[in-house]
Design a protein around this motif. Structure first.
Motif, PDB file in Angstrom:
ATOM      1  N   ALA A  69       0.807  -1.226   0.000  1.00 47.63           N
ATOM      2  CA  ALA A  69       0.000   0.000   0.000  1.00 47.63           C
ATOM      3  C   ALA A  69       0.843   1.281   0.000  1.00 47.63           C
ATOM      4  CB  ALA A  69      -0.968  -0.002   1.180  1.00 47.63           C
ATOM      5  N   GLN A  70       1.934   1.261  -0.754  1.00 46.96           N
ATOM      6  CA  GLN A  70       2.738   2.480  -0.895  1.00 46.96           C
ATOM      7  C   GLN A  70       3.505   2.431  -2.202  1.00 46.96           C
ATOM      8  OE1 GLN A  70       6.351   2.815  -0.733  1.00 46.96           O
ATOM      9  NE2 GLN A  70       6.552   0.573  -0.768  1.00 46.96           N
ATOM     10  N   PHE A  71       3.848   3.619  -2.722  1.00 44.60           N
ATOM     11  CA  PHE A  71       4.622   3.686  -3.966  1.00 44.60           C
ATOM     12  C   PHE A  71       5.323   5.030  -4.049  1.00 44.60           C
ATOM     13  CE2 PHE A  71       0.542   5.565  -5.037  1.00 44.60           C
ATOM     14  CZ  PHE A  71       0.832   6.592  -5.922  1.00 44.60           C
ATOM     15  N   GLU A  72       6.353   5.070  -4.889  1.00 47.73           N
ATOM     16  CA  GLU A  72       7.070   6.311  -5.171  1.00 47.73           C
ATOM     17  C   GLU A  72       6.751   6.757  -6.588  1.00 47.73           C
ATOM     18  OE1 GLU A  72      11.227   6.269  -4.485  1.00 47.73           O
ATOM     19  OE2 GLU A  72      11.063   5.633  -2.386  1.00 47.73           O
ATOM     20  N   PHE A  73       6.559   8.057  -6.746  1.00 47.53           N
ATOM     21  CA  PHE A  73       6.309   8.603  -8.080  1.00 47.53           C
ATOM     22  C   PHE A  73       6.820  10.035  -8.125  1.00 47.53           C
ATOM     23  CE2 PHE A  73       3.617  10.783 -11.240  1.00 47.53           C
ATOM     24  CZ  PHE A  73       3.910  10.007 -12.355  1.00 47.53           C
ATOM     25  N   ASP A  74       7.639  10.318  -9.125  1.00 48.02           N
ATOM     26  CA  ASP A  74       8.216  11.647  -9.311  1.00 48.02           C
ATOM     27  C   ASP A  74       8.881  12.162  -8.028  1.00 48.02           C
ATOM     28  OD1 ASP A  74       7.640  11.775 -11.971  1.00 48.02           O
ATOM     29  OD2 ASP A  74       5.979  13.189 -11.796  1.00 48.02           O
ATOM     30  N   GLY A  75       9.620  11.253  -7.360  1.00 43.33           N
ATOM     31  CA  GLY A  75      10.416  11.652  -6.212  1.00 43.33           C
ATOM     32  C   GLY A  75       9.686  11.757  -4.898  1.00 43.33           C
ATOM     33  N   ASP A 151      -5.856  16.560 -11.851  1.00 47.46           N
ATOM     34  CA  ASP A 151      -4.878  17.098 -10.903  1.00 47.46           C
ATOM     35  C   ASP A 151      -3.995  18.129 -11.611  1.00 47.46           C
ATOM     36  OD1 ASP A 151      -4.108  15.756  -7.991  1.00 47.46           O
ATOM     37  OD2 ASP A 151      -2.483  16.965  -8.848  1.00 47.46           O
ATOM     38  N   HIS A 152      -3.254  18.922 -10.810  1.00 48.90           N
ATOM     39  CA  HIS A 152      -2.300  19.871 -11.382  1.00 48.90           C
ATOM     40  C   HIS A 152      -0.959  19.216 -11.661  1.00 48.90           C
ATOM     41  CE1 HIS A 152      -1.406  19.945  -7.040  1.00 48.90           C
ATOM     42  NE2 HIS A 152      -0.172  20.287  -7.387  1.00 48.90           N
ATOM     43  N   ARG A 153      -0.805  17.941 -11.227  1.00 49.15           N
ATOM     44  CA  ARG A 153       0.433  17.186 -11.446  1.00 49.15           C
ATOM     45  C   ARG A 153       0.173  16.043 -12.423  1.00 49.15           C
ATOM     46  NH1 ARG A 153       0.523  15.251  -5.433  1.00 49.15           N
ATOM     47  NH2 ARG A 153      -1.690  15.166  -6.038  1.00 49.15           N
ATOM     48  N   ARG A 154       1.216  15.570 -13.051  1.00 50.62           N
ATOM     49  CA  ARG A 154       1.053  14.353 -13.842  1.00 50.62           C
ATOM     50  C   ARG A 154       0.849  13.181 -12.887  1.00 50.62           C
ATOM     51  NH1 ARG A 154       6.123  11.659 -16.594  1.00 50.62           N
ATOM     52  NH2 ARG A 154       7.352  11.090 -14.763  1.00 50.62           N
ATOM     53  N   ALA A 155       0.220  12.118 -13.389  1.00 56.36           N
ATOM     54  CA  ALA A 155      -0.170  11.030 -12.487  1.00 56.36           C
ATOM     55  C   ALA A 155      -0.157   9.701 -13.222  1.00 56.36           C
ATOM     56  CB  ALA A 155      -1.571  11.296 -11.932  1.00 56.36           C
TER      57      ALA A 155
END
Length: 294
Positions: A69-75, A151-155
């Motif tokens: 239940a966790q991940f990293e994305f764009d730092g 969103d205002h961010r890429r996803a």
């Protein structure tokens, strides 16, 4: 009125389809010429809000498991809520856990929308808007799904469906014909740890399996005692999960856009949407009379 009671029925030609917009945008039942195409739901379980006991539900913005239940994305690291009993993973996204709003409906078509605007801690961290269409087109039942990144961010984004199909081995075995390049092998944590040549998955009644397949052709033919189902998916849905638990009179064939645990490096990777971009997919169930009863 419960979410299960607030149902809408599509009835056109040979099809009758009951949809539960408020219960995860799920399908409660779907029959063709009076025979169930999808696994019939138990009404008492629907009344309890058990959407996973429905006949089919949408998967978005990811399919299957995100490890622990966790991940990293764009730092940045994101934590999600583990939403299945006795598992540490986040599973199947938010689409099946939310009420959908009906945009339009008729005897042959239903359009629903889901808005995820201000994520709370533990929820999917990116805002989105999803639209699901369920339509009868002659002998075909067509499901369409589109997810927009608001969103205002890429996803990262993924989508698919989790349809269950009945087995009736007492009458006639059900056979599966499809093509895929590799099967992902699960470790003890139910996450992919390797890949292998796909085994024989033709005889569904005697099979026990819960694996994701990559390099899927986008079409599967399931032949049973009452009818033949040709499942055709759009190119976005490039993977499939086959789930056949032991001793149960059903199986699931899930067309999805990415493999299990894709956000931890399992390939092919999830799609990435820039703000305002959309990801869309379609699943078509084409019904015909089984050869044995022609």
């Amino acid at each position: 009125m419960s979410a299960a009671q607030a149902s809408l029925t599509l009835a056109q030609g040979p099809w009758q389809v009951r949809v539960l917009p408020a219960l995860g945008g799920a399908i409660a039942s779907a029959s063709w010429r009076g025979q169930p195409v999808l696994r019939p739901s138990v009404e008492a379980q629907l009344q309890q809000g058990l959407v996973r006991r429905s006949a089919c539900y949408p998967l978005l913005p990811f399919s299957n498991r995100i490890g622990n239940a966790q991940f990293e994305f764009d730092g940045q690291t994101y934590a999600l809520t583990a939403n299945f009993d006795n598992e540490p993973h986040a599973i199947h996204g938010l689409g099946f856990q939310r009420a959908w709003q009906v945009q339009s409906s008729s005897a042959e078509s239903l359009t629903m929308q889901l808005t995820h605007a201000t994520p709370s801690p533990g929820q999917w961290p990116f805002a989105l808007r999803a639209t699901q269409v369920i339509a009868i087109e002659g002998d075909d039942l067509v499901l369409r799904l589109e997810v927009e990144n608001t969103d205002h961010r890429r996803a990262p984004c993924g989508l698919g469906w989790h349809p269950f199909f009945p087995l009736d081995s007492a009458t006639q075995p059900t056979q599966l014909q499809t093509h895929w390049q590799a099967m992902l092998v699960n470790g003890p944590d139910k996450l992919p740890c390797d890949s292998t040549t796909p085994p024989d998955t033709t005889q569904l009644d005697t099979l026990v399996i819960d694996n994701c397949f990559t390099g899927w052709s986008g079409q599967a033919v399931m032949s049973g005692p009452h009818h033949r189902i040709t499942l055709t998916a759009s190119p976005t849905l490039r993977c499939a999960v086959l789930f056949r638990p032991p001793g149960q009179p059903f199986f699931a064939f899930e067309p999805v856009s990415h493999p299990n645990n894709a956000l931890h490096g399992v390939t092919p990777a999830m799609h990435i949407l820039e703000p305002g971009q959309c990801l869309a997919g379609e699943m078509r169930l084409s019904l015909s009379t089984a050869p044995s009863i022609l």
